[in-house]
Motif scaffolding. Structure first.
Motif, PDB file in Angstrom:
ATOM      1  N   THR A  82      -2.236  12.066 -17.729  1.00  0.00           N
ATOM      2  CA  THR A  82      -2.282  10.727 -18.328  1.00  0.00           C
ATOM      3  C   THR A  82      -0.991   9.972 -18.020  1.00  0.00           C
ATOM      4  OG1 THR A  82      -3.691  11.557 -20.111  1.00  0.00           O
ATOM      5  CG2 THR A  82      -2.583   9.450 -20.480  1.00  0.00           C
ATOM      6  N   ARG A  83       0.151  10.653 -18.112  1.00  0.00           N
ATOM      7  CA  ARG A  83       1.432  10.013 -17.791  1.00  0.00           C
ATOM      8  C   ARG A  83       1.496   9.614 -16.318  1.00  0.00           C
ATOM      9  NH1 ARG A  83       3.509  14.355 -20.887  1.00  0.00           N
ATOM     10  NH2 ARG A  83       4.420  15.303 -19.017  1.00  0.00           N
ATOM     11  N   ALA A  84       0.947  10.437 -15.448  1.00  0.00           N
ATOM     12  CA  ALA A  84       0.945  10.104 -14.019  1.00  0.00           C
ATOM     13  C   ALA A  84       0.106   8.860 -13.750  1.00  0.00           C
ATOM     14  CB  ALA A  84       0.398  11.289 -13.219  1.00  0.00           C
ATOM     15  N   ALA A  85      -1.016   8.720 -14.450  1.00  0.00           N
ATOM     16  CA  ALA A  85      -1.845   7.520 -14.288  1.00  0.00           C
ATOM     17  C   ALA A  85      -1.105   6.278 -14.781  1.00  0.00           C
ATOM     18  CB  ALA A  85      -3.166   7.690 -15.044  1.00  0.00           C
ATOM     19  N   LEU A  86      -0.361   6.405 -15.873  1.00  0.00           N
ATOM     20  CA  LEU A  86       0.408   5.273 -16.398  1.00  0.00           C
ATOM     21  C   LEU A  86       1.447   4.784 -15.384  1.00  0.00           C
ATOM     22  CD1 LEU A  86       0.994   6.424 -20.098  1.00  0.00           C
ATOM     23  CD2 LEU A  86      -0.285   4.396 -19.378  1.00  0.00           C
ATOM     24  N   LEU A  87       2.078   5.708 -14.671  1.00  0.00           N
ATOM     25  CA  LEU A  87       3.099   5.318 -13.689  1.00  0.00           C
ATOM     26  C   LEU A  87       2.536   4.449 -12.578  1.00  0.00           C
ATOM     27  CD1 LEU A  87       5.237   8.566 -13.303  1.00  0.00           C
ATOM     28  CD2 LEU A  87       6.052   6.318 -14.061  1.00  0.00           C
ATOM     29  N   THR A  88       1.262   4.630 -12.241  1.00  0.00           N
ATOM     30  CA  THR A  88       0.671   3.812 -11.177  1.00  0.00           C
ATOM     31  C   THR A  88       0.478   2.359 -11.609  1.00  0.00           C
ATOM     32  OG1 THR A  88      -1.635   4.312 -11.813  1.00  0.00           O
ATOM     33  CG2 THR A  88      -0.546   5.835 -10.303  1.00  0.00           C
ATOM     34  N   PHE A  89       0.568   2.066 -12.911  1.00  0.00           N
ATOM     35  CA  PHE A  89       0.415   0.692 -13.408  1.00  0.00           C
ATOM     36  C   PHE A  89       1.700  -0.119 -13.265  1.00  0.00           C
ATOM     37  CE2 PHE A  89      -2.695   2.458 -16.846  1.00  0.00           C
ATOM     38  CZ  PHE A  89      -3.648   2.707 -15.864  1.00  0.00           C
ATOM     39  N   LEU A  90       2.830   0.539 -13.026  1.00  0.00           N
ATOM     40  CA  LEU A  90       4.129  -0.135 -13.129  1.00  0.00           C
ATOM     41  C   LEU A  90       4.292  -1.335 -12.195  1.00  0.00           C
ATOM     42  CD1 LEU A  90       6.826  -0.183 -14.542  1.00  0.00           C
ATOM     43  CD2 LEU A  90       7.694   1.479 -12.882  1.00  0.00           C
ATOM     44  N   PRO A  91       3.949  -1.268 -10.885  1.00  0.00           N
ATOM     45  CA  PRO A  91       4.132  -2.453 -10.037  1.00  0.00           C
ATOM     46  C   PRO A  91       3.387  -3.687 -10.556  1.00  0.00           C
ATOM     47  CG  PRO A  91       3.713  -0.503  -8.695  1.00  0.00           C
ATOM     48  CD  PRO A  91       3.454  -0.109 -10.111  1.00  0.00           C
ATOM     49  N   THR A  92       2.158  -3.482 -11.010  1.00  0.00           N
ATOM     50  CA  THR A  92       1.388  -4.607 -11.562  1.00  0.00           C
ATOM     51  C   THR A  92       2.042  -5.159 -12.812  1.00  0.00           C
ATOM     52  OG1 THR A  92      -0.698  -3.743 -10.691  1.00  0.00           O
ATOM     53  CG2 THR A  92      -0.844  -5.269 -12.537  1.00  0.00           C
ATOM     54  N   LEU A  93       2.521  -4.294 -13.688  1.00  0.00           N
ATOM     55  CA  LEU A  93       3.095  -4.729 -14.958  1.00  0.00           C
ATOM     56  C   LEU A  93       4.379  -5.528 -14.766  1.00  0.00           C
ATOM     57  CD1 LEU A  93       2.459  -1.474 -16.994  1.00  0.00           C
ATOM     58  CD2 LEU A  93       1.360  -3.691 -17.352  1.00  0.00           C
ATOM     59  N   LEU A  94       5.143  -5.238 -13.705  1.00  0.00           N
ATOM     60  CA  LEU A  94       6.372  -5.990 -13.461  1.00  0.00           C
ATOM     61  C   LEU A  94       6.090  -7.404 -12.965  1.00  0.00           C
ATOM     62  CD1 LEU A  94       8.567  -3.224 -11.769  1.00  0.00           C
ATOM     63  CD2 LEU A  94       8.696  -4.066 -14.137  1.00  0.00           C
ATOM     64  N   LEU A  95       4.953  -7.616 -12.297  1.00  0.00           N
ATOM     65  CA  LEU A  95       4.620  -8.926 -11.733  1.00  0.00           C
ATOM     66  C   LEU A  95       3.732  -9.770 -12.658  1.00  0.00           C
ATOM     67  CD1 LEU A  95       3.815  -7.817  -8.068  1.00  0.00           C
ATOM     68  CD2 LEU A  95       5.883  -8.987  -8.867  1.00  0.00           C
TER      69      LEU A  95
END
Length: 446
Positions: free
Chosen positions: A349-362
């Motif tokens: 679950t934590r690994a899936a959350l990390l893939t969201f980071l680029p989108t969340l910054l923009l």
């Protein structure tokens, strides 16, 4: 001019901060529930995500009409017509109660087959069904709570809805914790305890706002009421495009959530954890944008000119861009420290959350700028234009692309999450063109 800009800044900030904290507490309830429920495991989180997708539709419909009423109340307040203020108050409450009745009828007929078709297992289905059954009490309480909040916000008294959450949220959190885990002499109800705590919190909030209205000695309370049917028709003519916009946003989000349920339980749990944070951190920009729309509606109701409006909007836009940086930082902290925030969640679950980071910054930058445009255009009466800008990207782009990527292409969950950012880019040009060069603006006096 400098004194005027300072006064506008203080007025907008004075309206926005209570709205931001109110929204923060509203969406924060879901985050806190997810935090409390996370210790029950990914199955419980998945059940809560499914139930929230269906229950959110009903609350979204009520919120849609309340946002329309908020603008009408602001226009009536700006025009100084107490009879219009009182009529909008009455009509808003009646419409929300009607929407509540229709929504509960929909829930009784359709919720179970939708949940059964989307659940990963019988355990997830039963948990979601029980949660949603109890959550119906929230829908009833919010029929009053949201319409009353819209009335206070439209009058510029944004602190009253904020105080309603100050009273209700601690009750909600404490009761949910006690009922989930069975402490302080309470029964251990698990996921159902979170729903029951939300019901009690919403009832307390609605009761507080009803008390505040009953204590209000404003001259609007004694004004003559307009006939109900003409007032309701006029209210609906203005409100339906706005309601359709907000309901479409909630409906498309709920449909996407049901599509996301096709992922394995770890990726779906990551979405269940992160999507409420998108709303929670985003409240700062959204509250600033809504406060901007209220001030613009009051300005137009008073017959204000274009030059002052331009100066005010430029100041408002600068403020929301500053908040975008803070929102992006909050998103980054949630993703990077998810293991510490949600003790016990699986590493997948934590690994899936990390893939969201680029989108969340923009995401915050176009989202907040679009929100300023949308709320301003609604205040100017361009409700149908705004509706089209919202609805088409949702149903012609986000929903079908999400379905294709999840159900057919089996794309990684981070790619699907990036659709949120792409949707905001699609809306960016028509929103800003309508705000900067729209015909409504050219018709204003200099």
């Amino acid at each position: 001019m400098k004194r005027s800009a300072t006064r506008d800044w203080r007025q907008l900030l004075g309206m926005a901060w209570p709205m931001a904290l109110r929204m923060l507490m509203l969406h924060g309830i879901v985050v806190v529930d997810a935090w409390l429920v996370a210790s029950l495991g990914e199955e419980a989180l998945a059940a809560m995500g499914l139930a929230s997708a269906v229950g959110g539709l009903l609350l979204g419909a009520q919120n849609a009409f309340s946002n329309a009423a908020q603008i009408l109340v602001a226009q009536a307040w700006g025009s100084g017509r107490p009879e219009a203020l009182r009529s909008n108050y009455r009509t808003s409450v009646l419409i929300n109660l009607s929407v509540c009745a229709i929504g509960l009828g929909f829930l009784a007929l359709s919720a179970e087959p939708i949940l059964r078709a989307s659940a990963h297992s019988e355990e997830v289905f039963l948990g979601a069904r029980n949660y949603l059954l109890i959550f119906s009490g929230v829908v009833i309480a919010e029929a009053f709570g949201q319409s009353l909040s819209a009335f206070f916000n439209g009058c510029g008294e944004t602190r009253a809805p904020f105080y309603s959450y100050v009273f209700s949220v601690p009750i909600n959190i404490a009761l949910s914790y006690a009922l989930i885990h069975g402490v302080w002499g309470m029964p251990a109800l698990g996921l159902a305890g979170a729903a029951l705590g939300s019901v009690v919190g919403s009832a307390v909030r609605a009761g507080y706002l009803l008390f505040r209205v009953s204590q209000d000695q404003g001259h609007w309370r004694s004004a003559q009421l307009e006939p109900l049917w003409p007032a309701a028709r006029r209210h609906l003519a203005f409100a339906l495009p706005i309601a359709a916009t907000f309901f479409s946003a909630q409906a498309s989000a709920s449909v996407c959530m049901l599509i996301y349920a096709a992922y394995d339980v770890y990726q779906f749990a990551a979405l269940t954890l992160m999507l409420p944070w998108v709303h929670v951190a985003g409240t700062f920009g959204m509250a600033w944008a809504q406060a901007t729309g209220i001030v613009v509606a009051q300005h137009l109701g008073q017959g204000g000119g274009r030059a002052k409006l331009d100066a005010f909007l430029w100041m408002a836009w600068r403020g929301v861009m500053v908040s975008s940086l803070a929102v992006a930082a909050i998103y980054a902290c949630v993703v990077l420290f998810a293991g510490e925030i949600y003790d016990g969640i699986d590493g997948r679950t934590r690994a899936a959350l990390l893939t969201f980071l680029p989108t969340l910054l923009l995401l915050p930058w176009p989202k907040n700028s679009n929100a300023i445009c949308g709320n301003t255009l609604r205040a100017a009466g361009r409700t149908v234009y705004v509706m089209h800008i919202f609805v088409w990207p949702q149903w012609a782009f986000k929903v079908p692309l999400s379905a294709a990527m999840v159900l057919w292409w089996h794309a990684p969950v981070g790619w699907v999450f990036a659709i949120l950012f792409a949707e905001e880019l699609l809306k960016f040009i028509p929103f800003h063109r309508g705000l900067l060069w729209g015909e409504w603006k050219r018709s204003l006096p200099d």
